[in-house]
Design an enzyme around this catalytic site. Structure first.
Site: not given
Length: 275
Positions: A51, A76
């Site tokens: 992201y 993640k």
């Protein structure tokens, strides 16, 4: 302030069942948006290396004035870091970006079955877990066949599996496999990127409940026992998505919404996606 229910993960750790997602929030807006969520009552923030906004999440956590122990932070692993050394370095980068001493949950973002060996990747996460730098570890977008490989070849059972779940993709088989092995299900894209909000069934139930279609859909997730983290950039919607605990859906409502399943994904198929 409303208390969000906690679920107990398979290692005894607690996770708030409702969180705040940061997917597609621009890096320059992430700090303020995450602070807005924390002020609204969220205590579970979900981000990812992919992201590009881990830095803003970390800043918000540090600047919020809330005890670090009271905020559950997930990130993640990037898809280009599946080899052991790459995974360990990527985790170091995540921690530098976040500026936190530990992470509550670290996930393999995608299994990438045609690209490398996610068993090796998982063993790297096990090292991070044993060192205490990530309090829990898990996976994202894993199917039962991927999970079976981990269960047969590694030591630590994933604490969670974060998968696409919404009324048009109920994922009952993956959720059942998770429940059988004490792997909690987290739902991403919980309103199918807005697609379910015009659904006549959901709108009828929402009207009867005096709630919005989004609130009814999120309540459906919670009552099915999944962890959910809606994403929004607007204060009004962030607060609305948190306002889920003053009503309940009937078993009939839940059944009607679940019957909308049509196997429709908004994201890639984990069995064929390779980054």
């Amino acid at each position: 302030m409303t208390a969000v229910p906690n679920l107990t993960l398979n290692n005894g750790r607690q996770i708030p069942q409702l969180g705040f997602g940061t997917f597609q929030i621009p890096p320059e807006e992430t700090r303020e948006t995450t602070l807005t969520a924390l002020k609204a009552g969220y205590r579970h923030i979900d981000t990812a290396e992919m992201y590009g906004n881990e830095k803003g999440v970390g800043e918000a956590v540090r600047d919020s004035g809330i005890d670090r122990a009271d905020i559950f932070v997930t990130s993640k692993l990037n898809n280009d870091a599946h080899a052991r050394e790459d995974a360990l370095k990527a985790f170091d980068t995540t921690m530098e970006e976040l500026g936190l001493e530990y992470l509550d949950l670290f996930l393999i973002h995608w299994p990438l079955p045609g690209k490398g060996d996610f068993v090796e990747t998982w063993k790297a996460l096990e090292e991070i877990y044993r060192e205490g730098r990530a309090r829990s570890i898990g996976v994202s977008n894993f199917q039962p066949n991927h999970l079976n490989r981990l269960l047969q070849n590694t030591d630590v059972v994933p604490a969670v599996n974060q998968i696409e779940v919404h009324p048009y993709l109920t994922q009952d088989d993956v959720r059942a496999f998770g429940a059988e092995h004490e792997i909690a299900t987290e739902a991403w894209s919980p309103i199918a990127q807005g697609k379910v909000l015009d659904d006549p069934t959901i709108n009828r139930i929402a009207q009867a409940a005096g709630k919005s279609p989004a609130q009814v859909t999120l309540r459906w997730h919670l009552q099915r026992g999944d962890i959910v983290f809606p994403k929004s950039s607007t204060k009004k919607r962030i607060e609305e998505n948190f306002d889920l605990f003053d009503f309940e859906l009937s078993e009939g409502d839940i059944g009607e919404i679940s019957a909308l399943d049509r196997g429709e994904r908004t994201g890639p198929d984990p069995d064929s996606f390779n980054g």
